[in-house]
Design a protein around this motif. Structure first.
Motif, PDB file in Angstrom:
ATOM      1  N   ILE A 196      51.202  -3.884  64.958  1.00  0.00           N
ATOM      2  CA  ILE A 196      50.032  -3.438  65.735  1.00  0.00           C
ATOM      3  C   ILE A 196      48.723  -4.135  65.331  1.00  0.00           C
ATOM      4  O   ILE A 196      48.019  -4.657  66.188  1.00  0.00           O
ATOM      5  CB  ILE A 196      49.895  -1.901  65.689  1.00  0.00           C
ATOM      6  N   PRO A 197      48.396  -4.185  64.030  1.00  0.00           N
ATOM      7  CA  PRO A 197      47.127  -4.840  63.685  1.00  0.00           C
ATOM      8  C   PRO A 197      47.080  -6.300  64.138  1.00  0.00           C
ATOM      9  O   PRO A 197      46.054  -6.752  64.649  1.00  0.00           O
ATOM     10  CB  PRO A 197      47.076  -4.751  62.164  1.00  0.00           C
TER      11      PRO A 197
ATOM     12  N   TYR B 298      46.396  -6.487  67.944  1.00  0.00           N
ATOM     13  CA  TYR B 298      45.004  -6.237  68.329  1.00  0.00           C
ATOM     14  C   TYR B 298      44.079  -7.371  67.914  1.00  0.00           C
ATOM     15  O   TYR B 298      43.137  -7.713  68.629  1.00  0.00           O
ATOM     16  CB  TYR B 298      44.499  -4.900  67.785  1.00  0.00           C
TER      17      TYR B 298
ATOM     18  N   ALA C  96      44.680  -9.900  70.554  1.00  0.00           N
ATOM     19  CA  ALA C  96      44.215  -9.433  71.869  1.00  0.00           C
ATOM     20  C   ALA C  96      42.695  -9.478  71.982  1.00  0.00           C
ATOM     21  O   ALA C  96      42.153  -9.867  73.012  1.00  0.00           O
ATOM     22  CB  ALA C  96      44.717  -8.013  72.119  1.00  0.00           C
ATOM     23  N   GLY C  97      42.020  -9.081  70.902  1.00  0.00           N
ATOM     24  CA  GLY C  97      40.554  -9.064  70.916  1.00  0.00           C
ATOM     25  C   GLY C  97      39.997 -10.458  71.165  1.00  0.00           C
ATOM     26  O   GLY C  97      38.981 -10.615  71.847  1.00  0.00           O
TER      27      GLY C  97
ATOM     28  N   GLY D 255      40.856 -11.439  74.773  1.00  0.00           N
ATOM     29  CA  GLY D 255      40.244 -10.556  75.773  1.00  0.00           C
ATOM     30  C   GLY D 255      41.252  -9.875  76.674  1.00  0.00           C
ATOM     31  O   GLY D 255      41.009  -9.720  77.872  1.00  0.00           O
ATOM     32  N   VAL D 256      42.406  -9.481  76.136  1.00  0.00           N
ATOM     33  CA  VAL D 256      43.462  -8.838  76.928  1.00  0.00           C
ATOM     34  C   VAL D 256      43.902  -7.528  76.266  1.00  0.00           C
ATOM     35  O   VAL D 256      43.632  -7.308  75.091  1.00  0.00           O
ATOM     36  CB  VAL D 256      44.693  -9.780  77.092  1.00  0.00           C
ATOM     37  N   PRO D 257      44.594  -6.651  77.023  1.00  0.00           N
ATOM     38  CA  PRO D 257      45.064  -5.387  76.441  1.00  0.00           C
ATOM     39  C   PRO D 257      46.352  -5.542  75.624  1.00  0.00           C
ATOM     40  O   PRO D 257      46.973  -6.597  75.625  1.00  0.00           O
ATOM     41  CB  PRO D 257      45.316  -4.515  77.670  1.00  0.00           C
ATOM     42  N   VAL D 258      46.732  -4.450  74.950  1.00  0.00           N
ATOM     43  CA  VAL D 258      47.929  -4.425  74.107  1.00  0.00           C
ATOM     44  C   VAL D 258      48.887  -3.352  74.629  1.00  0.00           C
ATOM     45  O   VAL D 258      48.451  -2.255  74.988  1.00  0.00           O
ATOM     46  CB  VAL D 258      47.569  -4.087  72.641  1.00  0.00           C
TER      47      VAL D 258
ATOM     48  N   ILE E  76      52.066  -1.220  73.242  1.00  0.00           N
ATOM     49  CA  ILE E  76      52.796  -0.931  72.005  1.00  0.00           C
ATOM     50  C   ILE E  76      54.154  -0.330  72.325  1.00  0.00           C
ATOM     51  O   ILE E  76      54.250   0.723  72.951  1.00  0.00           O
ATOM     52  CB  ILE E  76      52.006   0.036  71.101  1.00  0.00           C
TER      53      ILE E  76
ATOM     54  N   ARG F 195      53.095   3.114  82.075  1.00  0.00           N
ATOM     55  CA  ARG F 195      51.714   2.805  82.447  1.00  0.00           C
ATOM     56  C   ARG F 195      51.064   1.782  81.528  1.00  0.00           C
ATOM     57  O   ARG F 195      49.913   1.418  81.739  1.00  0.00           O
ATOM     58  CB  ARG F 195      50.863   4.081  82.352  1.00  0.00           C
ATOM     59  N   SER F 196      51.770   1.374  80.467  1.00  0.00           N
ATOM     60  CA  SER F 196      51.035   0.548  79.513  1.00  0.00           C
ATOM     61  C   SER F 196      51.206  -0.952  79.743  1.00  0.00           C
ATOM     62  O   SER F 196      50.642  -1.744  78.997  1.00  0.00           O
ATOM     63  CB  SER F 196      51.383   0.939  78.073  1.00  0.00           C
TER      64      SER F 196
END
Lengths: 279, 279
Positions: B143-144, B147, B150-151, B154-157, B159, B192-193
Protein backbone atom coordinates in the motif's frame (compact mmCIF):
# COMPACT_ATOMS: atom_id res chain seq x y z
CA UNK A 1 23.78 23.25 -12.51
CA UNK A 2 27.07 24.70 -13.64
CA UNK A 3 26.34 28.23 -12.57
CA UNK A 4 23.57 29.20 -10.17
CA UNK A 5 21.74 32.50 -10.36
CA UNK A 6 19.05 33.84 -8.06
CA UNK A 7 16.31 32.63 -10.43
CA UNK A 8 17.58 29.04 -10.59
CA UNK A 9 18.40 29.04 -6.87
CA UNK A 10 14.83 30.00 -6.00
CA UNK A 11 13.44 27.07 -7.98
CA UNK A 12 15.96 24.60 -6.58
CA UNK A 13 15.58 25.78 -2.97
CA UNK A 14 11.81 25.39 -3.24
CA UNK A 15 12.37 21.79 -4.34
CA UNK A 16 15.05 21.04 -1.76
CA UNK A 17 12.98 22.37 1.13
CA UNK A 18 9.68 20.82 0.12
CA UNK A 19 11.33 17.44 -0.55
CA UNK A 20 12.78 17.44 2.99
CA UNK A 21 10.04 18.74 5.26
CA UNK A 22 10.91 19.34 8.93
CA UNK A 23 14.62 18.75 8.24
CA UNK A 24 16.95 21.49 9.46
CA UNK A 25 19.15 22.63 6.58
CA UNK A 26 22.05 24.91 7.49
CA UNK A 27 22.78 28.11 5.61
CA UNK A 28 26.27 26.73 4.91
CA UNK A 29 24.77 23.70 3.17
CA UNK A 30 22.86 26.03 0.85
CA UNK A 31 25.83 28.39 0.46
CA UNK A 32 28.00 25.44 -0.62
CA UNK A 33 25.42 23.98 -2.94
CA UNK A 34 24.93 27.27 -4.75
CA UNK A 35 28.43 28.73 -4.34
CA UNK A 36 26.83 31.85 -2.98
CA UNK A 37 27.25 34.13 0.04
CA UNK A 38 25.10 33.40 3.07
CA UNK A 39 23.63 36.88 2.77
CA UNK A 40 22.31 36.04 -0.72
CA UNK A 41 20.89 32.77 0.59
CA UNK A 42 19.12 34.66 3.37
CA UNK A 43 17.55 36.98 0.83
CA UNK A 44 16.39 33.98 -1.23
CA UNK A 45 14.88 32.40 1.86
CA UNK A 46 12.99 35.60 2.65
CA UNK A 47 11.36 35.42 -0.80
CA UNK A 48 10.46 31.75 -0.30
CA UNK A 49 9.04 32.45 3.12
CA UNK A 50 6.86 35.25 1.78
CA UNK A 51 5.36 33.07 -0.95
CA UNK A 52 4.97 29.97 1.25
CA UNK A 53 3.25 31.98 3.95
CA UNK A 54 1.00 34.10 1.74
CA UNK A 55 -0.08 31.22 -0.48
CA UNK A 56 -0.57 28.81 2.41
CA UNK A 57 2.04 26.19 1.51
CA UNK A 58 3.65 26.33 4.93
CA UNK A 59 6.32 28.10 6.94
CA UNK A 60 10.06 28.50 6.90
CA UNK A 61 11.26 28.22 10.47
CA UNK A 62 14.60 29.86 11.10
CA UNK A 63 16.85 28.47 13.81
CA UNK A 64 19.65 30.86 14.70
CA UNK A 65 23.08 30.11 16.15
CA UNK A 66 25.98 27.89 15.08
CA UNK A 67 23.80 24.79 14.71
CA UNK A 68 21.10 26.85 13.05
CA UNK A 69 19.52 26.89 9.66
CA UNK A 70 16.10 26.73 8.16
CA UNK A 71 13.32 24.17 8.25
CA UNK A 72 10.27 23.85 6.00
CA UNK A 73 7.07 23.16 7.89
CA UNK A 74 4.35 22.16 5.39
CA UNK A 75 1.00 23.59 6.38
CA UNK A 76 -2.38 24.28 5.03
CA UNK A 77 -4.80 27.02 5.95
CA UNK A 78 -8.05 26.76 7.86
CA UNK A 79 -9.87 27.79 4.66
CA UNK A 80 -8.35 24.99 2.61
CA UNK A 81 -8.88 22.46 5.40
CA UNK A 82 -12.54 23.45 5.68
CA UNK A 83 -12.95 23.19 1.93
CA UNK A 84 -11.62 19.61 2.06
CA UNK A 85 -13.84 18.76 5.05
CA UNK A 86 -16.88 20.13 3.21
CA UNK A 87 -16.06 18.17 0.09
CA UNK A 88 -15.69 15.06 2.24
CA UNK A 89 -19.07 15.74 3.91
CA UNK A 90 -20.82 15.97 0.54
CA UNK A 91 -19.14 12.82 -0.74
CA UNK A 92 -19.94 10.88 2.43
CA UNK A 93 -23.60 11.88 2.36
CA UNK A 94 -24.26 9.92 -0.82
CA UNK A 95 -26.82 7.19 0.07
CA UNK A 96 -24.92 4.69 -2.15
CA UNK A 97 -22.38 4.44 0.63
CA UNK A 98 -24.69 2.67 3.05
CA UNK A 99 -23.67 -0.96 3.40
CA UNK A 100 -25.51 -3.66 5.33
CA UNK A 101 -25.20 -3.07 9.08
CA UNK A 102 -24.94 0.69 8.71
CA UNK A 103 -21.31 0.55 7.58
CA UNK A 104 -20.14 3.18 5.12
CA UNK A 105 -18.22 2.52 1.93
CA UNK A 106 -15.04 4.63 2.06
CA UNK A 107 -12.57 2.84 -0.22
CA UNK A 108 -13.13 5.12 -3.19
CA UNK A 109 -12.38 8.22 -1.11
CA UNK A 110 -9.28 6.63 0.36
CA UNK A 111 -8.26 5.49 -3.12
CA UNK A 112 -8.13 9.12 -4.25
CA UNK A 113 -4.42 9.79 -3.81
CA UNK A 114 -4.80 13.58 -4.07
CA UNK A 115 -7.55 13.70 -1.42
CA UNK A 116 -5.40 11.50 0.82
CA UNK A 117 -2.46 13.85 0.34
CA UNK A 118 -4.61 16.85 1.26
CA UNK A 119 -5.80 15.14 4.45
CA UNK A 120 -2.20 14.26 5.34
CA UNK A 121 -1.38 17.94 5.00
CA UNK A 122 -4.13 18.82 7.46
CA UNK A 123 -2.69 16.45 10.11
CA UNK A 124 0.82 17.76 9.40
CA UNK A 125 -0.54 21.25 10.09
CA UNK A 126 -2.49 20.34 13.21
CA UNK A 127 0.47 18.49 14.76
CA UNK A 128 3.26 20.71 13.36
CA UNK A 129 4.19 22.04 16.80
CA UNK A 130 4.13 18.66 18.56
CA UNK A 131 7.26 16.56 18.74
CA UNK A 132 6.27 13.53 16.65
CA UNK A 133 8.76 10.66 16.14
CA UNK A 134 6.47 8.20 14.38
CA UNK A 135 2.96 7.76 12.99
CA UNK A 136 0.91 4.74 14.05
CA UNK A 137 -2.07 3.38 12.17
CA UNK A 138 -3.97 0.13 11.74
CA UNK A 139 -4.30 -1.82 8.52
CA UNK A 140 -5.83 -1.33 5.93
CA UNK A 141 -7.60 1.93 5.25
CA UNK A 142 -5.64 4.07 7.72
CA UNK A 143 -2.36 3.32 5.94
CA UNK A 144 -2.57 5.85 3.10
CA UNK A 145 -3.49 8.65 5.52
CA UNK A 146 -0.62 7.67 7.82
CA UNK A 147 1.96 7.83 5.01
CA UNK A 148 0.60 11.10 3.66
CA UNK A 149 1.07 12.60 7.13
CA UNK A 150 4.44 10.92 7.78
CA UNK A 151 5.93 12.13 4.51
CA UNK A 152 5.17 15.74 5.44
CA UNK A 153 6.45 15.37 9.01
CA UNK A 154 9.52 13.42 7.84
CA UNK A 155 8.94 10.50 10.24
CA UNK A 156 8.42 6.71 9.89
CA UNK A 157 5.15 4.76 10.09
CA UNK A 158 4.32 1.78 12.32
CA UNK A 159 1.47 -0.34 10.96
CA UNK A 160 -0.60 -2.23 13.52
CA UNK A 161 -2.08 -5.53 12.26
CA UNK A 162 -5.33 -7.16 13.22
CA UNK A 163 -3.83 -10.60 12.77
CA UNK A 164 -0.18 -11.27 13.41
CA UNK A 165 1.64 -12.52 10.35
CA UNK A 166 4.79 -14.58 10.18
CA UNK A 167 6.45 -11.82 8.16
CA UNK A 168 6.31 -9.46 11.12
CA UNK A 169 8.83 -11.29 13.30
CA UNK A 170 8.27 -10.99 17.05
CA UNK A 171 5.22 -8.92 17.85
CA UNK A 172 3.45 -7.40 20.84
CA UNK A 173 -0.24 -8.28 20.85
CA UNK A 174 -3.06 -6.80 22.91
CA UNK A 175 -6.73 -7.68 23.02
CA UNK A 176 -9.54 -5.28 22.26
CA UNK A 177 -13.27 -5.23 22.77
CA UNK A 178 -15.23 -3.32 20.18
CA UNK A 179 -17.29 -0.63 21.89
CA UNK A 180 -20.07 -0.82 19.32
CA UNK A 181 -20.58 -4.57 18.86
CA UNK A 182 -18.72 -5.99 21.91
CA UNK A 183 -16.74 -8.17 19.53
CA UNK A 184 -13.33 -9.38 20.70
CA UNK A 185 -10.30 -8.65 18.60
CA UNK A 186 -6.57 -8.23 18.80
CA UNK A 187 -4.00 -5.74 17.61
CA UNK A 188 -0.36 -6.59 16.99
CA UNK A 189 2.71 -4.51 16.33
CA UNK A 190 6.08 -5.82 15.29
CA UNK A 191 8.71 -5.24 18.00
CA UNK A 192 11.05 -3.70 15.46
CA UNK A 193 8.66 -1.26 13.91
CA UNK A 194 8.55 1.28 16.74
CA UNK A 195 11.45 2.57 18.85
CA UNK A 196 10.87 2.55 22.59
CA UNK A 197 10.20 5.98 24.03
CA UNK A 198 8.89 7.45 20.76
CA UNK A 199 6.28 10.16 20.66
CA UNK A 200 3.54 8.72 18.48
CA UNK A 201 0.82 10.36 16.40
CA UNK A 202 -2.11 7.98 15.83
CA UNK A 203 -3.90 8.40 12.48
CA UNK A 204 -6.95 6.43 11.33
CA UNK A 205 -9.77 6.65 8.83
CA UNK A 206 -12.92 5.99 10.86
CA UNK A 207 -13.67 5.97 14.56
CA UNK A 208 -16.87 4.61 16.07
CA UNK A 209 -16.66 4.19 19.85
CA UNK A 210 -12.89 4.32 19.57
CA UNK A 211 -11.86 0.82 20.64
CA UNK A 212 -9.25 0.52 17.89
CA UNK A 213 -7.70 3.90 18.73
CA UNK A 214 -7.85 2.97 22.43
CA UNK A 215 -6.07 -0.30 21.53
CA UNK A 216 -3.35 1.60 19.69
CA UNK A 217 -2.90 3.84 22.73
CA UNK A 218 -2.53 0.72 24.89
CA UNK A 219 0.00 -0.67 22.41
CA UNK A 220 1.99 2.56 22.69
CA UNK A 221 2.26 1.98 26.43
CA UNK A 222 3.71 -1.48 25.76
CA UNK A 223 6.46 0.22 23.78
CA UNK A 224 7.02 2.88 26.47
CA UNK A 225 5.86 5.29 23.80
CA UNK A 226 3.91 8.45 24.43
CA UNK A 227 0.83 9.47 22.43
CA UNK A 228 1.43 12.87 20.84
CA UNK A 229 -2.08 13.05 19.41
CA UNK A 230 -4.90 11.32 17.56
CA UNK A 231 -6.36 12.33 14.19
CA UNK A 232 -9.28 10.54 12.53
CA UNK A 233 -10.70 11.37 9.12
CA UNK A 234 -14.28 10.61 10.17
CA UNK A 235 -15.88 9.92 13.55
CA UNK A 236 -19.29 8.49 14.15
CA UNK A 237 -21.31 10.47 16.68
CA UNK A 238 -21.30 7.92 19.51
CA UNK A 239 -22.88 7.76 22.95
CA UNK A 240 -20.02 5.93 24.50
CA UNK A 241 -16.54 7.17 23.71
CA UNK A 242 -13.37 5.29 24.70
CA UNK A 243 -11.01 8.11 23.68
CA UNK A 244 -11.12 11.64 25.12
CA UNK A 245 -8.68 13.64 23.11
CA UNK A 246 -8.70 13.39 19.35
CA UNK A 247 -9.28 15.53 16.30
CA UNK A 248 -11.76 14.65 13.59
CA UNK A 249 -12.05 16.11 10.11
CA UNK A 250 -15.73 15.20 9.74
CA UNK A 251 -18.45 13.81 12.03
CA UNK A 252 -21.00 11.31 10.77
CA UNK A 253 -24.03 12.45 12.74
CA UNK A 254 -26.54 9.91 11.46
CA UNK A 255 -26.72 6.82 9.27
CA UNK A 256 -30.34 5.85 8.68
CA UNK A 257 -30.20 2.52 6.90
CA UNK A 258 -33.95 2.29 6.35
CA UNK A 259 -34.41 5.81 5.00
CA UNK A 260 -31.04 5.60 3.27
CA UNK A 261 -29.98 8.93 4.68
CA UNK A 262 -26.55 9.95 5.96
CA UNK A 263 -25.85 13.22 7.71
CA UNK A 264 -22.24 14.38 7.89
CA UNK A 265 -20.94 17.55 9.55
CA UNK A 266 -17.54 19.14 9.83
CA UNK A 267 -15.49 17.58 12.60
CA UNK A 268 -14.22 19.01 15.88
CA UNK A 269 -11.16 20.49 14.11
CA UNK A 270 -13.44 23.37 13.18
CA UNK A 271 -15.51 23.67 16.32
CA UNK A 272 -13.26 26.29 17.88
CA UNK A 273 -12.70 24.56 21.19
CA UNK A 274 -10.65 21.60 20.06
CA UNK A 275 -8.05 23.27 17.88
CA UNK A 276 -6.89 26.82 17.24
CA UNK A 277 -5.91 27.54 13.65
CA UNK A 278 -3.15 30.09 13.17
CA UNK A 279 -3.13 32.35 10.16
CA UNK B 1 0.19 37.56 -3.14
CA UNK B 2 -0.83 41.11 -3.89
CA UNK B 3 1.79 41.72 -6.52
CA UNK B 4 3.74 38.98 -8.26
CA UNK B 5 7.30 39.44 -9.47
CA UNK B 6 9.48 36.99 -11.36
CA UNK B 7 11.15 35.86 -8.13
CA UNK B 8 7.89 35.09 -6.31
CA UNK B 9 6.37 33.57 -9.47
CA UNK B 10 9.26 31.12 -9.78
CA UNK B 11 8.75 29.87 -6.22
CA UNK B 12 4.98 29.61 -6.61
CA UNK B 13 5.12 27.91 -10.02
CA UNK B 14 7.53 25.33 -8.64
CA UNK B 15 5.00 24.58 -5.91
CA UNK B 16 1.98 24.60 -8.23
CA UNK B 17 3.57 22.23 -10.70
CA UNK B 18 5.04 19.80 -8.18
CA UNK B 19 1.78 19.67 -6.21
CA UNK B 20 -0.11 18.68 -9.39
CA UNK B 21 2.08 16.18 -11.21
CA UNK B 22 0.96 15.03 -14.67
CA UNK B 23 -1.83 17.64 -14.72
CA UNK B 24 -1.88 19.86 -17.80
CA UNK B 25 -1.89 23.51 -16.74
CA UNK B 26 -2.57 26.06 -19.46
CA UNK B 27 -0.45 29.15 -19.92
CA UNK B 28 -3.61 31.23 -19.51
CA UNK B 29 -4.18 29.72 -16.06
CA UNK B 30 -0.70 30.83 -15.02
CA UNK B 31 -1.06 34.20 -16.80
CA UNK B 32 -4.28 34.85 -14.86
CA UNK B 33 -2.90 33.70 -11.55
CA UNK B 34 0.13 35.97 -11.82
CA UNK B 35 -1.41 38.79 -13.86
CA UNK B 36 1.48 38.48 -16.26
CA UNK B 37 1.98 38.17 -20.01
CA UNK B 38 2.19 34.68 -21.46
CA UNK B 39 5.66 35.52 -22.78
CA UNK B 40 6.86 36.15 -19.21
CA UNK B 41 5.28 32.89 -18.08
CA UNK B 42 7.10 31.06 -20.87
CA UNK B 43 10.40 32.54 -19.74
CA UNK B 44 9.66 31.44 -16.17
CA UNK B 45 8.86 27.94 -17.34
CA UNK B 46 12.14 27.76 -19.26
CA UNK B 47 14.01 28.50 -16.02
CA UNK B 48 12.03 25.83 -14.16
CA UNK B 49 12.61 23.30 -16.89
CA UNK B 50 16.36 23.92 -16.84
CA UNK B 51 16.60 23.36 -13.06
CA UNK B 52 14.21 20.37 -12.99
CA UNK B 53 16.07 18.68 -15.80
CA UNK B 54 19.63 19.42 -14.66
CA UNK B 55 19.00 18.53 -11.03
CA UNK B 56 16.96 15.43 -11.85
CA UNK B 57 13.60 16.45 -10.35
CA UNK B 58 11.71 15.68 -13.55
CA UNK B 59 10.59 17.23 -16.80
CA UNK B 60 8.28 19.99 -17.95
CA UNK B 61 6.36 18.68 -20.91
CA UNK B 62 5.00 21.37 -23.17
CA UNK B 63 1.81 20.75 -25.12
CA UNK B 64 1.27 23.30 -27.86
CA UNK B 65 -1.96 24.47 -29.47
CA UNK B 66 -5.17 25.97 -28.13
CA UNK B 67 -5.69 23.19 -25.57
CA UNK B 68 -2.01 23.27 -24.71
CA UNK B 69 -0.03 24.08 -21.64
CA UNK B 70 2.58 22.54 -19.47
CA UNK B 71 2.74 19.39 -17.42
CA UNK B 72 5.21 18.41 -14.69
CA UNK B 73 6.45 14.83 -14.99
CA UNK B 74 8.29 13.91 -11.76
CA UNK B 75 11.31 11.77 -12.47
CA UNK B 76 14.47 10.56 -10.91
CA UNK B 77 17.76 9.72 -12.56
CA UNK B 78 19.34 6.32 -13.09
CA UNK B 79 22.12 7.35 -10.68
CA UNK B 80 19.68 8.19 -7.89
CA UNK B 81 17.63 5.07 -8.54
CA UNK B 82 20.74 2.88 -8.37
CA UNK B 83 21.80 4.58 -5.16
CA UNK B 84 18.43 3.70 -3.63
CA UNK B 85 18.62 0.12 -4.95
CA UNK B 86 22.11 -0.29 -3.48
CA UNK B 87 21.01 1.09 -0.12
CA UNK B 88 18.10 -1.34 -0.19
CA UNK B 89 20.46 -4.25 -1.04
CA UNK B 90 22.68 -3.47 1.95
CA UNK B 91 19.70 -3.12 4.28
CA UNK B 92 18.13 -6.35 3.05
CA UNK B 93 21.34 -8.32 3.49
CA UNK B 94 21.29 -7.94 7.27
CA UNK B 95 20.96 -11.50 8.71
CA UNK B 96 18.54 -10.18 11.38
CA UNK B 97 15.90 -10.12 8.67
CA UNK B 98 15.66 -13.88 8.35
CA UNK B 99 12.39 -15.13 9.81
CA UNK B 100 11.32 -18.75 10.25
CA UNK B 101 10.55 -20.34 6.87
CA UNK B 102 13.03 -18.14 5.02
CA UNK B 103 10.75 -15.11 5.06
CA UNK B 104 12.36 -11.69 5.25
CA UNK B 105 11.40 -8.95 7.65
CA UNK B 106 10.62 -5.84 5.57
CA UNK B 107 8.29 -3.74 7.73
CA UNK B 108 10.98 -1.36 8.96
CA UNK B 109 12.04 -0.53 5.40
CA UNK B 110 8.44 -0.01 4.33
CA UNK B 111 7.85 2.06 7.46
CA UNK B 112 10.52 4.52 6.29
CA UNK B 113 8.32 7.14 4.65
CA UNK B 114 11.21 8.83 2.84
CA UNK B 115 12.51 5.55 1.37
CA UNK B 116 8.97 4.71 0.28
CA UNK B 117 8.65 8.10 -1.39
CA UNK B 118 11.93 7.56 -3.24
CA UNK B 119 10.79 4.17 -4.52
CA UNK B 120 7.48 5.68 -5.65
CA UNK B 121 9.50 8.21 -7.63
CA UNK B 122 11.35 5.39 -9.37
CA UNK B 123 8.09 3.76 -10.52
CA UNK B 124 6.73 7.16 -11.57
CA UNK B 125 9.86 7.54 -13.73
CA UNK B 126 9.78 4.04 -15.20
CA UNK B 127 6.09 4.30 -16.13
CA UNK B 128 6.04 8.02 -16.99
CA UNK B 129 5.43 7.38 -20.67
CA UNK B 130 2.72 4.75 -20.19
CA UNK B 131 -0.90 5.77 -19.94
CA UNK B 132 -1.75 4.81 -16.36
CA UNK B 133 -5.27 5.39 -14.99
CA UNK B 134 -4.91 3.63 -11.65
CA UNK B 135 -2.44 1.82 -9.41
CA UNK B 136 -3.36 -1.59 -8.05
CA UNK B 137 -1.74 -3.23 -5.03
CA UNK B 138 -2.53 -5.85 -2.41
CA UNK B 139 -2.81 -5.20 1.31
CA UNK B 140 -0.74 -4.57 3.46
CA UNK B 141 2.85 -3.84 2.63
CA UNK B 142 2.33 -2.85 -0.99
CA UNK B 143 0.00 0.00 0.00
CA UNK B 144 2.60 2.66 0.88
CA UNK B 145 4.50 2.03 -2.36
CA UNK B 146 1.28 2.22 -4.36
CA UNK B 147 0.33 5.61 -2.88
CA UNK B 148 3.84 7.01 -3.28
CA UNK B 149 3.63 6.13 -6.99
CA UNK B 150 0.02 7.23 -7.42
CA UNK B 151 0.64 10.65 -5.88
CA UNK B 152 3.37 11.34 -8.44
CA UNK B 153 1.33 10.06 -11.39
CA UNK B 154 -1.81 11.85 -10.17
CA UNK B 155 -4.00 8.72 -10.28
CA UNK B 156 -6.12 6.75 -7.75
CA UNK B 157 -5.25 3.48 -5.99
CA UNK B 158 -7.28 0.25 -5.88
CA UNK B 159 -6.40 -1.95 -2.91
CA UNK B 160 -6.92 -5.69 -3.36
CA UNK B 161 -7.80 -7.58 -0.16
CA UNK B 162 -6.93 -11.10 0.80
CA UNK B 163 -10.18 -11.47 2.69
CA UNK B 164 -13.31 -9.68 1.64
CA UNK B 165 -14.66 -7.31 4.28
CA UNK B 166 -18.15 -6.07 4.76
CA UNK B 167 -16.91 -2.50 4.39
CA UNK B 168 -15.98 -3.13 0.76
CA UNK B 169 -19.53 -3.51 -0.56
CA UNK B 170 -19.89 -5.83 -3.55
CA UNK B 171 -16.58 -7.35 -4.57
CA UNK B 172 -15.08 -9.48 -7.31
CA UNK B 173 -13.14 -12.43 -5.89
CA UNK B 174 -10.73 -14.76 -7.63
CA UNK B 175 -8.84 -17.75 -6.30
CA UNK B 176 -5.07 -18.07 -6.32
CA UNK B 177 -2.60 -20.90 -5.79
CA UNK B 178 0.70 -19.87 -4.27
CA UNK B 179 3.51 -20.91 -6.61
CA UNK B 180 5.96 -21.48 -3.79
CA UNK B 181 3.87 -23.38 -1.22
CA UNK B 182 0.86 -24.48 -3.32
CA UNK B 183 -1.39 -22.85 -0.74
CA UNK B 184 -4.84 -21.77 -1.85
CA UNK B 185 -5.89 -18.19 -1.36
CA UNK B 186 -8.22 -15.56 -2.70
CA UNK B 187 -8.00 -11.96 -3.80
CA UNK B 188 -10.94 -9.53 -3.76
CA UNK B 189 -11.46 -6.10 -5.17
CA UNK B 190 -14.41 -3.87 -4.48
CA UNK B 191 -16.50 -3.30 -7.61
CA UNK B 192 -16.46 0.43 -7.07
CA UNK B 193 -12.75 0.83 -6.60
CA UNK B 194 -11.66 0.40 -10.21
CA UNK B 195 -13.31 1.82 -13.34
CA UNK B 196 -13.89 -0.65 -16.15
CA UNK B 197 -11.46 -0.27 -19.01
CA UNK B 198 -8.73 1.37 -16.90
CA UNK B 199 -5.05 0.95 -17.65
CA UNK B 200 -3.59 -0.37 -14.42
CA UNK B 201 -0.08 -0.27 -13.00
CA UNK B 202 0.48 -3.08 -10.47
CA UNK B 203 2.85 -2.25 -7.61
CA UNK B 204 3.90 -4.62 -4.83
CA UNK B 205 6.63 -5.04 -2.25
CA UNK B 206 7.83 -8.62 -2.68
CA UNK B 207 7.39 -11.21 -5.42
CA UNK B 208 8.28 -14.87 -5.04
CA UNK B 209 6.90 -17.04 -7.86
CA UNK B 210 4.47 -14.25 -8.67
CA UNK B 211 1.12 -15.82 -7.82
CA UNK B 212 -0.18 -12.68 -6.15
CA UNK B 213 0.82 -10.47 -9.07
CA UNK B 214 -0.65 -13.07 -11.44
CA UNK B 215 -3.86 -12.92 -9.39
CA UNK B 216 -3.99 -9.15 -9.68
CA UNK B 217 -3.54 -9.45 -13.45
CA UNK B 218 -6.47 -11.89 -13.52
CA UNK B 219 -8.53 -9.47 -11.43
CA UNK B 220 -7.78 -6.73 -13.96
CA UNK B 221 -9.30 -8.90 -16.65
CA UNK B 222 -12.50 -9.22 -14.58
CA UNK B 223 -12.73 -5.42 -14.67
CA UNK B 224 -11.99 -5.25 -18.42
CA UNK B 225 -8.87 -3.41 -17.34
CA UNK B 226 -5.53 -3.56 -19.09
CA UNK B 227 -2.22 -4.04 -17.28
CA UNK B 228 0.08 -1.11 -18.07
CA UNK B 229 3.00 -2.62 -16.14
CA UNK B 230 4.23 -4.34 -12.99
CA UNK B 231 6.79 -2.96 -10.51
CA UNK B 232 7.99 -4.91 -7.46
CA UNK B 233 10.41 -3.57 -4.87
CA UNK B 234 12.08 -6.96 -4.36
CA UNK B 235 11.85 -10.25 -6.25
CA UNK B 236 13.09 -13.61 -5.04
CA UNK B 237 15.17 -15.43 -7.63
CA UNK B 238 12.71 -18.21 -8.47
CA UNK B 239 12.81 -21.26 -10.69
CA UNK B 240 9.21 -21.06 -11.63
CA UNK B 241 7.85 -17.67 -12.59
CA UNK B 242 4.14 -16.96 -13.13
CA UNK B 243 4.71 -13.45 -14.49
CA UNK B 244 6.81 -12.61 -17.54
CA UNK B 245 6.99 -8.90 -17.71
CA UNK B 246 7.78 -6.92 -14.60
CA UNK B 247 10.41 -4.60 -13.23
CA UNK B 248 12.22 -5.21 -9.96
CA UNK B 249 14.29 -2.77 -7.95
CA UNK B 250 16.31 -5.49 -6.21
CA UNK B 251 16.65 -9.27 -6.54
CA UNK B 252 17.03 -11.50 -3.51
CA UNK B 253 19.40 -14.12 -4.92
CA UNK B 254 19.74 -16.32 -1.87
CA UNK B 255 18.31 -16.71 1.63
CA UNK B 256 20.30 -19.30 3.57
CA UNK B 257 18.38 -19.82 6.78
CA UNK B 258 20.95 -22.17 8.31
CA UNK B 259 24.01 -20.05 7.55
CA UNK B 260 21.98 -16.90 8.15
CA UNK B 261 23.16 -15.34 4.93
CA UNK B 262 21.17 -13.24 2.46
CA UNK B 263 22.46 -12.18 -0.91
CA UNK B 264 20.72 -9.27 -2.62
CA UNK B 265 21.55 -7.80 -6.03
CA UNK B 266 20.22 -4.89 -8.01
CA UNK B 267 17.03 -5.78 -9.87
CA UNK B 268 16.27 -6.05 -13.57
CA UNK B 269 15.63 -2.27 -13.77
CA UNK B 270 19.39 -1.93 -14.06
CA UNK B 271 20.24 -4.93 -16.19
CA UNK B 272 20.06 -3.03 -19.47
CA UNK B 273 17.64 -5.31 -21.24
CA UNK B 274 14.52 -4.72 -19.24
CA UNK B 275 14.43 -0.94 -19.08
CA UNK B 276 16.21 1.91 -20.85
CA UNK B 277 16.91 4.92 -18.68
CA UNK B 278 16.84 8.28 -20.41
CA UNK B 279 19.15 11.04 -19.31
Amino acid sequence: MKKWKRSTRLVDMTQQLTLQPHRLISLSEFANRYQAAKSSISEDLAILHEVFHQEGYGWLETVSGAAGGVRFIPKTTREKAEEIAERLCRQLESPDRILPGGYLYLSDLLGDSLMVRDIGRIWATVFAEERVDAIMTVETKGIPLAYATAGLLGVPVAIVRRDSRITEGSVVTINTVSGSSRRLGSLSLSRRSLKEGSRVLIVDDFMKAGSTVRGMMDLCREFQAEVAGVGVMAELLAQERLVDQYYSLVTVAEVDERERRIQVLKGNLFSGEAFTWKS
